[in-house]
Design an enzyme around this catalytic site. Sequence first.
Site, mmCIF file in Angstrom:
data_model
loop_
_atom_site.group_PDB
_atom_site.id
_atom_site.type_symbol
_atom_site.label_atom_id
_atom_site.label_comp_id
_atom_site.label_asym_id
_atom_site.label_seq_id
_atom_site.Cartn_x
_atom_site.Cartn_y
_atom_site.Cartn_z
ATOM 1 N N GLU A 26 1.136 49.950 -4.258
ATOM 2 C CA GLU A 26 2.501 49.733 -3.768
ATOM 3 C C GLU A 26 3.075 48.459 -4.376
ATOM 4 O OE1 GLU A 26 5.865 51.126 -2.065
ATOM 5 O OE2 GLU A 26 3.920 52.111 -2.107
ATOM 6 N N ASP A 113 7.451 57.671 -4.917
ATOM 7 C CA ASP A 113 8.792 57.286 -5.373
ATOM 8 C C ASP A 113 9.633 58.483 -5.778
ATOM 9 O OD1 ASP A 113 7.529 58.046 -7.665
ATOM 10 O OD2 ASP A 113 7.853 56.164 -8.750
#
Length: 208
Positions: A26, A113
């Site tokens: 992340e 994403d």
Amino acid sequence: AIYFGNAHWHQNTGAGEGPWVGADLEQGMYYGGGEQTQVNNNSLPLTSDFVSLSLKGREDGFTLKGGDATQGSFRTMYDGPRPDPVIAGLCGKSGTYQPMKKQGAIILATGGDQSNAAEGNFYEGFMATGYASDATDAAIQQNIIGVGYRNLEEPAPACYCNGQDTSCAPHCPCQTATGYCQGWDSPGTCDATQDRTLSGCVPQTLVV
């Protein structure tokens, strides 16, 4: 999340040209941590047609493994502390990946994403409770191999002459620019518009 490819987040890299197994932690993607945060020469390229990958996180670090999904065993590409923020320059929103922090959901075969730049095919995934042992990793790798992943040979082109494929099979693939089966004719036996058969010369038949 497991990453597989040859991208260089903040110049991070494995050995050679890749692709490598990596850890998407992340806001940061790494092939190693600690002193190997940016360059991990122990992470070797995985270039087989079918690849098996493993990422395991524990309280004080993480492990990356990779191998050929059709044979052999997992190879440990990294086993050590999480990325060093001094070397990385950026480690998540808080500036560090230590201690381990998990949020979000369990997803397989896609990125969080929602990007669409990935290439390749995802076939199966597994999750183990806790920090799996090396023996568990080895058993999983053998289970993956047992599936029998392989590339299928492209089927030979159909070759039909005079209603049966046996009449020109010795000369397959026999389709020419005109669409007719050539090569079965013997010079002087049949003319250019005919095929030779056991019963004599007959008009050529288009290849189906």
